[in-house]
Design an enzyme around this catalytic site. Sequence first.
Site, PDB file in Angstrom:
ATOM      1  N   LYS A  29     -23.410 -72.753 -11.679  1.00  0.00           N
ATOM      2  CA  LYS A  29     -22.180 -73.550 -11.805  1.00  0.00           C
ATOM      3  C   LYS A  29     -21.549 -73.795 -10.434  1.00  0.00           C
ATOM      4  O   LYS A  29     -21.176 -74.919 -10.107  1.00  0.00           O
ATOM      5  CB  LYS A  29     -21.179 -72.810 -12.705  1.00  0.00           C
ATOM      6  CG  LYS A  29     -19.779 -73.403 -12.670  1.00  0.00           C
ATOM      7  CD  LYS A  29     -18.809 -72.662 -13.568  1.00  0.00           C
ATOM      8  CE  LYS A  29     -18.064 -71.528 -12.914  1.00  0.00           C
ATOM      9  NZ  LYS A  29     -17.010 -71.921 -11.954  1.00  0.00           N
ATOM     10  N   ASN A  30     -21.432 -72.727  -9.644  1.00  0.00           N
ATOM     11  CA  ASN A  30     -20.701 -72.854  -8.383  1.00  0.00           C
ATOM     12  C   ASN A  30     -21.483 -73.587  -7.289  1.00  0.00           C
ATOM     13  O   ASN A  30     -20.950 -73.843  -6.211  1.00  0.00           O
ATOM     14  CB  ASN A  30     -20.261 -71.472  -7.871  1.00  0.00           C
ATOM     15  CG  ASN A  30     -19.099 -70.930  -8.688  1.00  0.00           C
ATOM     16  OD1 ASN A  30     -18.574 -71.619  -9.564  1.00  0.00           O
ATOM     17  ND2 ASN A  30     -18.708 -69.697  -8.403  1.00  0.00           N
ATOM     18  N   ARG A  70      -3.904 -68.530  -5.964  1.00  0.00           N
ATOM     19  CA  ARG A  70      -5.004 -69.342  -5.431  1.00  0.00           C
ATOM     20  C   ARG A  70      -4.560 -70.620  -4.729  1.00  0.00           C
ATOM     21  O   ARG A  70      -4.801 -71.741  -5.206  1.00  0.00           O
ATOM     22  CB  ARG A  70      -6.004 -69.664  -6.540  1.00  0.00           C
ATOM     23  CG  ARG A  70      -6.618 -68.410  -7.123  1.00  0.00           C
ATOM     24  CD  ARG A  70      -7.630 -68.698  -8.201  1.00  0.00           C
ATOM     25  NE  ARG A  70      -8.946 -69.023  -7.675  1.00  0.00           N
ATOM     26  CZ  ARG A  70     -10.009 -69.203  -8.453  1.00  0.00           C
ATOM     27  NH1 ARG A  70      -9.922 -69.117  -9.741  1.00  0.00           N
ATOM     28  NH2 ARG A  70     -11.169 -69.481  -7.909  1.00  0.00           N
ATOM     29  N   ASP A 106     -16.840 -62.148  -8.845  1.00  0.00           N
ATOM     30  CA  ASP A 106     -17.232 -62.709 -10.139  1.00  0.00           C
ATOM     31  C   ASP A 106     -18.082 -61.743 -10.970  1.00  0.00           C
ATOM     32  O   ASP A 106     -18.445 -62.063 -12.104  1.00  0.00           O
ATOM     33  CB  ASP A 106     -17.991 -64.035  -9.939  1.00  0.00           C
ATOM     34  CG  ASP A 106     -17.042 -65.174  -9.556  1.00  0.00           C
ATOM     35  OD1 ASP A 106     -15.817 -64.982  -9.623  1.00  0.00           O
ATOM     36  OD2 ASP A 106     -17.543 -66.257  -9.183  1.00  0.00           O
ATOM     37  N   ARG A 129     -17.017 -72.506 -20.141  1.00  0.00           N
ATOM     38  CA  ARG A 129     -16.857 -73.172 -18.845  1.00  0.00           C
ATOM     39  C   ARG A 129     -18.002 -72.816 -17.914  1.00  0.00           C
ATOM     40  O   ARG A 129     -18.402 -73.630 -17.075  1.00  0.00           O
ATOM     41  CB  ARG A 129     -15.543 -72.737 -18.173  1.00  0.00           C
ATOM     42  CG  ARG A 129     -14.304 -73.300 -18.814  1.00  0.00           C
ATOM     43  CD  ARG A 129     -13.095 -72.929 -17.987  1.00  0.00           C
ATOM     44  NE  ARG A 129     -13.351 -73.187 -16.590  1.00  0.00           N
ATOM     45  CZ  ARG A 129     -12.717 -72.618 -15.567  1.00  0.00           C
ATOM     46  NH1 ARG A 129     -11.750 -71.770 -15.807  1.00  0.00           N
ATOM     47  NH2 ARG A 129     -13.009 -72.912 -14.340  1.00  0.00           N
TER      48      ARG A 129
HETATM   49  C1  UD1 Z   1     -14.935 -69.607  -5.427  1.00  0.00           C
HETATM   50  C2  UD1 Z   1     -15.694 -69.582  -6.721  1.00  0.00           C
HETATM   51  C3  UD1 Z   1     -15.170 -68.477  -7.631  1.00  0.00           C
HETATM   52  C4  UD1 Z   1     -15.180 -67.147  -6.898  1.00  0.00           C
HETATM   53  C5  UD1 Z   1     -14.468 -67.264  -5.558  1.00  0.00           C
HETATM   54  C6  UD1 Z   1     -14.606 -66.011  -4.709  1.00  0.00           C
HETATM   55  C7  UD1 Z   1     -16.359 -71.897  -6.997  1.00  0.00           C
HETATM   56  C8  UD1 Z   1     -16.195 -73.165  -7.751  1.00  0.00           C
HETATM   57  N1  UD1 Z   1     -15.561 -70.878  -7.359  1.00  0.00           N
HETATM   58  O1  UD1 Z   1     -13.570 -69.911  -5.755  1.00  0.00           O
HETATM   59  O2  UD1 Z   1     -16.024 -68.394  -8.783  1.00  0.00           O
HETATM   60  O3  UD1 Z   1     -14.482 -66.180  -7.685  1.00  0.00           O
HETATM   61  O4  UD1 Z   1     -15.025 -68.351  -4.792  1.00  0.00           O
HETATM   62  O5  UD1 Z   1     -15.929 -65.695  -4.493  1.00  0.00           O
HETATM   63  O6  UD1 Z   1     -17.205 -71.786  -6.137  1.00  0.00           O
HETATM   64  N2  UD1 Z   1      -7.297 -68.710  -0.454  1.00  0.00           N
HETATM   65  C9  UD1 Z   1      -6.160 -69.027   0.237  1.00  0.00           C
HETATM   66  N3  UD1 Z   1      -6.030 -70.317   0.699  1.00  0.00           N
HETATM   67  C10 UD1 Z   1      -6.962 -71.275   0.494  1.00  0.00           C
HETATM   68  C11 UD1 Z   1      -8.133 -70.936  -0.205  1.00  0.00           C
HETATM   69  C12 UD1 Z   1      -8.290 -69.631  -0.685  1.00  0.00           C
HETATM   70  O7  UD1 Z   1      -5.296 -68.190   0.428  1.00  0.00           O
HETATM   71  O8  UD1 Z   1      -6.766 -72.412   0.936  1.00  0.00           O
HETATM   72  C13 UD1 Z   1      -7.489 -67.319  -0.979  1.00  0.00           C
HETATM   73  C14 UD1 Z   1      -7.598 -67.275  -2.493  1.00  0.00           C
HETATM   74  O9  UD1 Z   1      -6.335 -67.219  -3.106  1.00  0.00           O
HETATM   75  C15 UD1 Z   1      -8.396 -65.993  -2.703  1.00  0.00           C
HETATM   76  C16 UD1 Z   1      -9.350 -65.992  -1.492  1.00  0.00           C
HETATM   77  O10 UD1 Z   1      -8.743 -66.859  -0.531  1.00  0.00           O
HETATM   78  O11 UD1 Z   1      -7.543 -64.882  -2.631  1.00  0.00           O
HETATM   79  C17 UD1 Z   1     -10.745 -66.474  -1.784  1.00  0.00           C
HETATM   80  O12 UD1 Z   1     -10.696 -67.671  -2.517  1.00  0.00           O
HETATM   81  P1  UD1 Z   1     -11.827 -68.787  -2.442  1.00  0.00           P
HETATM   82  O13 UD1 Z   1     -13.071 -68.250  -1.809  1.00  0.00           O
HETATM   83  O14 UD1 Z   1     -11.259 -70.032  -1.870  1.00  0.00           O
HETATM   84  O15 UD1 Z   1     -12.125 -69.033  -3.981  1.00  0.00           O
HETATM   85  P2  UD1 Z   1     -12.581 -70.382  -4.604  1.00  0.00           P
HETATM   86  O16 UD1 Z   1     -13.355 -71.152  -3.582  1.00  0.00           O
HETATM   87  O17 UD1 Z   1     -11.448 -71.048  -5.294  1.00  0.00           O
END
Ligand code: UD1
Length: 422
Positions: free
Chosen positions: A22-23, A121, A310, A402
Site C-alpha cells: 500500500k505505502n 501528524r 506499523d 484500507r
Molecule cells: C508513513 C506511512 C505510515 C507509517 C509512517 C511512519 C505512508 C502512506 N504512510 O506515514 O504507514 O506509519 O510513515 O513509518 O507511507 N511529521 C511532522 N511534520 C511533517 C511530517 C511528519 O512533524 O511534515 C511527524 C509525524 O507527525 C510523525 C513523524 O513525523 O510523528 C513521522 O511521520 P511520517 O514519516 O511523515 O509519516 P507518514 O509519511 O504520514
Amino acid sequence: MQKLAIQGGNRLNGEVRISGAKNAALPIMCAGLLTAGDLHLDNMPDLHDVATMRKLLMQLGVAIEINGGQMVLSAANIDNLEAPYEMVKTMRAAILVLGPLVARFGEARVSLPGGCAIGSRPVDLHIKGLQAMGAEIHIEHGYIHAQVPHGVGAKRLKGARIFFDLVSVTGTENLMMAAALADGVTVLENAAREPEVVDLAHCLIAMGAKIEGAGSDTISIIGVEKLHGASHRIMPDRIESGTFLVAATAAGGDITLTDARADILENVLEKLQEAGASIQVAGSTINLKMNKRPMAVNVRTSPYPAFPTDMQAQFMAMNTIAEGSAMVVETIFENRFMHVQELRRLGAQIDVEGNTAVIKGCAQLEGATIMATDLRASACLVIAGLVAQGETIVDRIYHLDRGYEHIEAKLSGLGAQIRRLK
Ligand code: UD1
C-alpha cells in the site's frame, strides 16, 4: 457497518501470497501526475486506500484503467489542481499529490489533513521543503495553496538543499517527486530510508528522473525538464508480511509467505525468532514454524531500518499471551496505543505510561466484542481474536480494508475461523 467474527484457537498452516505494498502503491500512483505519458503499474493491491487515491486522481483529470492487479494512469489532460478536504481527511497520503502538481503545473491546492486517530501528524516539513524550492505557500480556508511565482524559470521549482528535522516518509516522497522536475539539483538530508521510498525512486528513474542515494539518508535529485511514461511493478507489502508472521507466531503453526521480501523485514524477523519462531527464507518465500507459547519481546519503534511503527500493535497482541513481560515503546506517533483499551477487554494486562506500554503475558485471552480504531490497530485486534478463547467480534473493520487485501479470505486459507458479518 461490517464486522469480523473470529473463533479463536486454530493454528495457522499453509501458504499465503503477499500483495503489493500500500505505502508504495499510493506515492507511485501520484508519480503518474509528473508526466503526460502512460504509467503502467503491476502488482497493485486491491485496497480502499488505492480506490480513494484513484478517485482523487480522476477528479484531477487523470485517466485510469484497471485490469486485476494492473493499472494504467494517464495524466495527459489535468484540468483541476485541487485535492478537497473530503479526500484528504479519509486518507492522509492524499498530501502526496502536492509535490507532483506544483512541480509539473506550478500550482496546487491541497486540503490540510487535520488531526487523525494516531496523533496530530502535521505536514510542515512538506511545506517548508516546497518553500525552499521556490514555491509561495499560503494557508487559506484550511487549504495549502502552493504557487511557483512567474519569473522563477517558467513556473518551475528550483533545486535546493533541504534538511528534514524529523524523518518523514511521505515528506521525503513528496519532495523527491517535486525535485524530479525542478530546475537544478536538490539534496534531501535526513531523508527517510524506507523501502517504499526506494520503490518510488525506481519508478521515477524508469520515468527518466535522475536520482541517487534513495535508501540512504541523503538523496540527490538532478531535475529534468520532462518525464516520460514507464512500467513498474509494486514491491511486496512488508507490513502485510509481518502481520501474517506475527499471527502465526501468536497462534502457532507453519506458514509460508510467497512473493515476499525478507531483506526488508530483518528487524521484524529477528524479533519473531526471539519470540521462539523458526524462520527459513528461500528466494521470495518466507517460512515460519511455531510450536510453543511465544516468549515476550520488547520493541521500540523507529524509522527504517529499525522496528516499524506499523508493526507495533501486532507485536503488542502477541505479547498479551506471551511468556513473561514486554515493554513496547512508540517513538514515532504520539497517540498510537488505542488498541490497548480493546485488548484489555479481552483480558490483556497492559499498563501505559506516556509512550511506553508494559504488557504482562497471560495464559489465555477471552473473546469479546471489540472495536478497530485505526489500520494497524485493527490487525492487532484480529490477531488477538485468533488466539482468544471463544468468539471475538471486531467492529469497524473499514479501517482494515484500507490496507489489507482480502484479509479474511487469506486467513481462512490458513485455517483460521473468520468470517465477515455484513
Ligand atoms: C508513513 C506511512 C505510515 C507509517 C509512517 C511512519 C505512508 C502512506 N504512510 O506515514 O504507514 O506509519 O510513515 O513509518 O507511507 N511529521 C511532522 N511534520 C511533517 C511530517 C511528519 O512533524 O511534515 C511527524 C509525524 O507527525 C510523525 C513523524 O513525523 O510523528 C513521522 O511521520 P511520517 O514519516 O511523515 O509519516 P507518514 O509519511 O504520514
